[in-house]
Design a protein around this motif. Structure first.
Motif, PDB file in Angstrom:
ATOM      1  N   UNK A 156       0.817  -1.197   0.000  1.00 49.72           N
ATOM      2  CA  UNK A 156       0.000   0.000   0.000  1.00 49.72           C
ATOM      3  C   UNK A 156       0.864   1.267   0.000  1.00 49.72           C
ATOM      4  N   UNK A 157       1.967   1.248   0.766  1.00 48.76           N
ATOM      5  CA  UNK A 157       2.813   2.437   0.845  1.00 48.76           C
ATOM      6  C   UNK A 157       3.367   2.802  -0.531  1.00 48.76           C
ATOM      7  N   UNK A 158       3.623   1.803  -1.375  1.00 51.52           N
ATOM      8  CA  UNK A 158       4.133   2.058  -2.719  1.00 51.52           C
ATOM      9  C   UNK A 158       3.122   2.837  -3.552  1.00 51.52           C
ATOM     10  N   UNK A 159       1.846   2.493  -3.438  1.00 50.68           N
ATOM     11  CA  UNK A 159       0.831   3.220  -4.204  1.00 50.68           C
ATOM     12  C   UNK A 159       0.638   4.634  -3.671  1.00 50.68           C
ATOM     13  N   UNK A 160       0.752   4.806  -2.354  1.00 49.23           N
ATOM     14  CA  UNK A 160       0.658   6.148  -1.773  1.00 49.23           C
ATOM     15  C   UNK A 160       1.818   7.003  -2.284  1.00 49.23           C
ATOM     16  N   UNK A 161       3.029   6.412  -2.306  1.00 47.75           N
ATOM     17  CA  UNK A 161       4.181   7.156  -2.795  1.00 47.75           C
ATOM     18  C   UNK A 161       4.007   7.514  -4.262  1.00 47.75           C
ATOM     19  N   UNK A 162       3.524   6.577  -5.057  1.00 48.26           N
ATOM     20  CA  UNK A 162       3.367   6.878  -6.475  1.00 48.26           C
ATOM     21  C   UNK A 162       2.319   7.967  -6.691  1.00 48.26           C
ATOM     22  N   UNK A 163       1.297   8.022  -5.841  1.00 47.67           N
ATOM     23  CA  UNK A 163       0.301   9.101  -5.947  1.00 47.67           C
ATOM     24  C   UNK A 163       0.919  10.438  -5.573  1.00 47.67           C
ATOM     25  N   UNK A 164       1.673  10.476  -4.459  1.00 51.16           N
ATOM     26  CA  UNK A 164       2.357  11.705  -4.062  1.00 51.16           C
ATOM     27  C   UNK A 164       3.317  12.161  -5.160  1.00 51.16           C
ATOM     28  N   UNK A 165       4.093  11.224  -5.680  1.00 50.87           N
ATOM     29  CA  UNK A 165       5.064  11.526  -6.728  1.00 50.87           C
ATOM     30  C   UNK A 165       4.369  12.067  -7.976  1.00 50.87           C
ATOM     31  N   UNK A 166       3.299  11.432  -8.373  1.00 48.04           N
ATOM     32  CA  UNK A 166       2.583  11.847  -9.584  1.00 48.04           C
ATOM     33  C   UNK A 166       1.975  13.243  -9.430  1.00 48.04           C
ATOM     34  N   UNK A 167       1.406  13.537  -8.275  1.00 45.53           N
ATOM     35  CA  UNK A 167       0.827  14.870  -8.038  1.00 45.53           C
ATOM     36  C   UNK A 167       1.922  15.930  -8.103  1.00 45.53           C
ATOM     37  N   UNK A 168       3.033  15.701  -7.408  1.00 45.98           N
ATOM     38  CA  UNK A 168       4.129  16.678  -7.383  1.00 45.98           C
ATOM     39  C   UNK A 168       4.690  16.873  -8.789  1.00 45.98           C
ATOM     40  N   UNK A 169       4.968  15.766  -9.472  1.00 40.58           N
ATOM     41  CA  UNK A 169       5.592  15.859 -10.795  1.00 40.58           C
ATOM     42  C   UNK A 169       4.655  16.494 -11.827  1.00 40.58           C
TER      43      UNK A 169
ATOM     44  N   UNK B  91      13.222  40.206 -10.905  1.00 42.68           N
ATOM     45  CA  UNK B  91      11.837  40.168 -10.453  1.00 42.68           C
ATOM     46  C   UNK B  91      11.722  39.440  -9.121  1.00 42.68           C
ATOM     47  N   UNK B  92      10.530  39.493  -8.543  1.00 45.09           N
ATOM     48  CA  UNK B  92      10.283  38.845  -7.253  1.00 45.09           C
ATOM     49  C   UNK B  92      10.125  37.339  -7.399  1.00 45.09           C
ATOM     50  N   UNK B  93      10.395  36.641  -6.313  1.00 42.31           N
ATOM     51  CA  UNK B  93      10.226  35.195  -6.252  1.00 42.31           C
ATOM     52  C   UNK B  93       8.748  34.837  -6.318  1.00 42.31           C
ATOM     53  N   UNK B  94       8.419  33.820  -7.110  1.00 42.83           N
ATOM     54  CA  UNK B  94       7.058  33.274  -7.144  1.00 42.83           C
ATOM     55  C   UNK B  94       7.120  31.861  -6.561  1.00 42.83           C
ATOM     56  N   UNK B  95       6.282  31.608  -5.574  1.00 39.58           N
ATOM     57  CA  UNK B  95       6.254  30.307  -4.928  1.00 39.58           C
ATOM     58  C   UNK B  95       4.826  29.766  -4.964  1.00 39.58           C
ATOM     59  N   UNK B  96       4.670  28.596  -5.570  1.00 35.94           N
ATOM     60  CA  UNK B  96       3.345  27.992  -5.729  1.00 35.94           C
ATOM     61  C   UNK B  96       3.319  26.663  -4.969  1.00 35.94           C
ATOM     62  N   UNK B  97       2.380  26.489  -4.036  1.00 37.39           N
ATOM     63  CA  UNK B  97       2.273  25.199  -3.342  1.00 37.39           C
ATOM     64  C   UNK B  97       1.951  24.079  -4.335  1.00 37.39           C
ATOM     65  N   UNK B  98       2.685  22.961  -4.213  1.00 35.43           N
ATOM     66  CA  UNK B  98       2.455  21.810  -5.081  1.00 35.43           C
ATOM     67  C   UNK B  98       1.651  20.718  -4.386  1.00 35.43           C
ATOM     68  N   UNK B  99       2.090  20.371  -3.164  1.00 35.35           N
ATOM     69  CA  UNK B  99       1.496  19.204  -2.509  1.00 35.35           C
ATOM     70  C   UNK B  99       1.954  19.145  -1.054  1.00 35.35           C
ATOM     71  N   UNK B 100       1.104  18.553  -0.228  1.00 35.10           N
ATOM     72  CA  UNK B 100       1.445  18.296   1.176  1.00 35.10           C
ATOM     73  C   UNK B 100       1.519  16.783   1.368  1.00 35.10           C
ATOM     74  N   UNK B 101       2.630  16.319   1.900  1.00 34.19           N
ATOM     75  CA  UNK B 101       2.824  14.898   2.166  1.00 34.19           C
ATOM     76  C   UNK B 101       2.599  14.680   3.654  1.00 34.19           C
ATOM     77  N   UNK B 102       1.577  13.908   3.990  1.00 36.78           N
ATOM     78  CA  UNK B 102       1.214  13.682   5.387  1.00 36.78           C
ATOM     79  C   UNK B 102       1.955  12.518   6.040  1.00 36.78           C
ATOM     80  N   UNK B 103       2.629  11.698   5.237  1.00 44.44           N
ATOM     81  CA  UNK B 103       3.421  10.603   5.793  1.00 44.44           C
ATOM     82  C   UNK B 103       4.718  11.209   6.334  1.00 44.44           C
TER      83      UNK B 103
END
Length: 111
Positions: free
Chosen positions: A1-14, A53-65
């Motif tokens: 299960x942890x592998x699928x959670x990681x792949x979901x986190x990875x896919x969202x971030x990427x 120019x100024x820095x632009x920072x956009x939230x990508x994802x929060x990892x709760x693990x």
């Protein structure tokens, strides 16, 4: 299960990184990972800064693990998919479990 959670986190971030990465000249791009010990999570941001120019920072994802082993694996997989620099905030005294290398070499100006 942890592998699928990681792949979901990875896919969202990427996938979100790919949408934001525009390859504009004279612009720096990097991914920032912030340690949030209060909420026990890791927050990923996509940062860009065009020269003068100024820095632009956009939230990508929060990892709760909130586990450094998990984060280490996630970062390793992310580095296989992108060549963007990955910077760390809030990890000054922490080491990667596998390699025992310091995660963050110096205190960032933002800390």
């Amino acid at each position: 299960m942890e592998e699928t959670v990681m792949s979901k986190d990875l896919e969202v971030i990427y996938s979100r990184t790919e949408l934001l990465f525009k390859r504009i000249s004279r612009t720096q791009y990097w991914i920032q990972v912030a340690n949030d010990p209060y909420d026990r999570s890791y927050n990923f941001f996509f940062n860009s800064q065009r020269k003068g120019e100024r820095l632009k920072s956009v939230p990508l994802h929060r990892v709760d693990n909130y586990d450094l082993k998990y984060l280490e694996q996630l970062i390793a997989e992310l580095r296989k998919k992108t060549s963007l620099t990955i910077r760390f905030i809030g990890f000054t005294t922490l080491r990667w479990p596998k390699t025992q290398k310091l995660i963050q070499w110096k205190r960032d100006k933002l800390e």
